[in-house]
Design an enzyme around this catalytic site. Structure first.
Site, PDB file in Angstrom:
ATOM      1  N   SER A 270      63.426-105.671  26.949  1.00 32.39           N
ATOM      2  CA  SER A 270      64.671-105.120  26.424  1.00 32.39           C
ATOM      3  C   SER A 270      65.179-104.035  27.375  1.00 32.39           C
ATOM      4  CB  SER A 270      64.464-104.620  24.997  1.00 32.39           C
ATOM      5  OG  SER A 270      65.683-104.408  24.347  1.00 32.39           O
TER       6      SER A 270
ATOM      7  N   HIS B 106      64.610-111.975  19.951  1.00 31.61           N
ATOM      8  CA  HIS B 106      64.314-110.777  20.726  1.00 31.61           C
ATOM      9  C   HIS B 106      62.925-110.229  20.430  1.00 31.61           C
ATOM     10  CE1 HIS B 106      65.851-107.653  23.351  1.00 31.61           C
ATOM     11  NE2 HIS B 106      65.451-106.699  22.516  1.00 31.61           N
TER      12      HIS B 106
END
Length: 648
Positions: A505, A617
């Site tokens: 991320s 994610h």
């Protein structure tokens, strides 16, 4: 720890005390290696440790969210048992017996709240558009959206599946009744002490999807027009009524489009008046991420969680402001859940070399992860202080490789957390244990931009638009390099010629940024990264809102977005780079990986793209167990290739 040990991970979570304060219900989760699926069950334990904990629900699939009825005679929970593909709401008698299924919905039930008299339960669930009745995608009507809040990572399309609040009889005598409606998102139901109203959180203004504020609302328990209680000045969450019904406490984060700011504990009179913040003097994040639970009323005080220097602690603050916040539970530990009833505090916590266990005060009540820890060489991290380029002191840690030998040097990985406004924790982390088990030392830090420290620390990398600050890739970069340099100086087992860097991320962003600004690393892995800020602005479920951190939208300052995009410096990347991404990632879309991969391949650099199907994610934390194991194997293969080939 080796990659396949992922299947052995387990832990205790979400403790809830019985109203008598003598018994605690909690969740034990595990991974079914044969089926490659997560499983969880509700367990019960005596708070005084006088008897062994016992499993209370079947745990055939996933039993979660144990919540006691006000009189303690029943326990509500959600479960995906049987043929159900979604989590439905159940109630089971405390004395044992068959559970009663209360819902049969198309979507998961969550956020359980008992009415004060124990006759009803409020909860949240998504409501599908009627177009979902057509199961053939090629025949289904197209989705038509007018709000930016139309997709959400790990949830999917939400513009045609808004989350609503429901109420249902606790005895299963009637169907659930929908309390809220409209093209809005609703969460956090909480009953008033008299059972006549519900408090909840929503954003319901004309431009609710772009204003980035949410409010506490009140609605009649049978439904009706909601009444807004707060002033739309920030983000609200997790409301809870005072026992006398006069005040509501809640999580509050000030300042839309002004990131990051510390989450606070706020209170507001139900009959109207100004809200007050009770925790500003702490200058710490008082709404830990990931979220733990709603605040707890304790007479004239409120109990809440706090991030502090890599730890998560439990604090208490006086509602009238007469006393400063005080710690109830501190030390080198990461609290993952807690409850407080009648002066009794129970909590689950991660410690450096142990999985999450249940505690009553300092007394450990469970040994869920004992077998895992006893059979492995787990290494505790050592905290040290690094001094950055401008003299700033930075918290950092190093994990020695398993089987460490004095006088030997080891390949070393610099690992970078996501966020950026999150923190690396002091508790057990499977990533570092796998790397240590493979013979690597691991260095990590909480550079400027992280949470867990002062608000100024978190805001130090805002900008660069409108003079807000230097932006990403500046002071954070300096702090991370300082952590690595200090580790090389202090720990003679770190091999400066065999260094790797990785992160996910925002950590992936920093990895891509680092290899575009230095050639000191022999290999790198950029995972679920933001690589091109301009395209991320339009492809992410939420990245457009990062104008709150950058100081402007991309259409107002495209040059700044380009200047701080790692992809802009792709020509400078010579470090062999592994790019890993999930194909269903809606936070950092797969195109972010593709963009950098295509660029580096055209430049004929050493690069590999790994795409995980059917993952979002959160792959590394809650993705398919199979994919989590494969991810570790791919990471180790990559770094072994470049960092161990020249091993002395």
């Amino acid at each position: 720890m080796v990659p396949a040990d992922v299947y052995e991970l387990t832990g205790a979570a979400d403790p809830r005390l019985h109203p008598n304060g003598q018994v605690v219900a909690y969740v034990v989760w595990r991974i079914d290696e044969e089926e490659k699926e997560y499983r969880s069950a509700i367990w019960l334990a005596a708070v005084d440790g006088s008897s062994r904990p016992r499993q209370f629900t079947a745990g055939e699939q996933r039993d979660l969210q144990p919540r006691w009825s006000p009189d303690g005679s029943k326990l509500a929970f959600t479960s995906s048992r049987g043929e159900s593909k979604t989590s439905q709401l159940y109630v089971i008698p405390f004395e044992g017996g068959e559970s009663v299924k209360l819902t049969e919905l198309d979507e998961d039930s969550s956020e359980i709240a008992w009415s004060p008299d124990g006759t009803r339960i409020a909860f949240a669930a998504r409501v599908r558009d009627e177009a979902y009745e057509e199961e053939d995608d090629q025949k289904r009507r197209p989705r038509r959206f007018t709000r930016l809040a139309y997709k959400l990572d790990n949830v999917g399309w939400i513009g045609d599946r808004r989350q609503q609040l429901f109420s249902t009889p606790a005895d299963g005598s009637d169907e659930p009744k929908q309390i809220t409606g409209g093209d809005f998102e609703h969460s956090s139901p909480a009953w008033s002490p008299d059972g006549k109203r519900l408090a909840f959180v929503s954003a319901r203004g004309e431009n609710w999807d772009v204003d980035l504020v949410s409010d506490v609302f009140l609605v009649d328990a049978d439904g009706g027009d909601p009444e807004k209680l707060t002033d739309s000045s920030g983000g609200c969450d997790a409301p809870i009524w005072s026992p006398d019904g006069a005040t509501i406490a809640f999580h509050y984060t000030p300042g839309p489009y002004d990131w990051p700011r510390h989450g606070q504990i706020a209170v507001i009179p139900v009959r109207g008046g100004e809200q007050r913040l009770l925790t500003e003097s702490l200058d710490r994040q008082c709404t830990p991420y990931p979220g733990i639970r709603e605040p707890i009323w304790d007479g004239g005080r409120i109990v809440f969680g706090v991030e502090d220097g890599g730890n998560i602690h439990v604090y208490r603050v006086a509602v009238d402001g007469s006393e400063a916040p005080e710690p109830l539970l501190g030390g080198e530990l990461v609290v993952g859940g807690y409850d407080f009833v009648g002066g009794t505090l129970v909590h689950t916590a991660l410690r450096p070399t142990s999985l999450s266990e249940l505690y009553a005060g300092e007394t450990q009540l469970t040994e869920v992860g004992k077998g895992f820890a006893e059979g492995r060489d787990l290494t505790a991290a050592e905290r040290f202080t690094a001094v950055s380029e401008d003299g700033t002191e930075v918290d950092a840690w190093i994990v020695r490789p398993s089987g460490f030998e004095e006088g030997k040097t080891y390949p070393t990985l610099l690992s970078i957390h996501g966020g950026p406004f999150t923190q690396y924790i002091t508790g057990f982390f499977d990533e570092f244990q796998v790397f240590a088990g493979a013979g690597y030392a691991v260095v990590y830090a909480n550079p400027r931009g992280s949470s867990g420290y002062s608000e100024d620390w978190g805001r130090a990398i805002r900008g660069p638009s409108d003079g807000q600050g230097p932006g990403w890739g500046t002071r954070d970069y300096e702090d991370l390099m300082a952590a690595l340099d200090t580790a090389i100086e202090r720990f003679d087992f770190v091999d400066p010629d065999r260094l790797g860097v990785l992160g996910g991320s925002y950590g992936g962003y920093m990895t891509s940024w680092i290899v575009g600004h230095t050639k000191r690393f022999k290999a790198a892995c950029s995972e679920r990264a933001v690589n091109h800020l301009v395209s991320a602005f339009g492809s992410s479920d939420f990245f457009w809102a990062f104008a709150g951190e950058f100081g402007a939208f991309v259409f107002d300052d495209v040059e700044a977005y380009l200047e701080h995009s790692p992809a802009t410096y792709a020509r400078e990347i010579e470090t062999p780079l592994l790019i890993m991404h999930s194909e269903n990632d809606l936070r950092c879309a797969i195109e972010q990986a593709e963009h950098l991969f295509i660029t580096l391949r055209l430049l004929k650099r050493e690069v590999e793209l790994v795409r995980f199907p059917a993952e979002g994610h959160e792959l590394s934390r809650s993705g398919s167990p199979t994919h989590r194991v494969l991810r570790f194997e791919i990471l180790l293969d990559w770094f072994d290739r470049y960092l161990k080939a020249a091993e002395p």
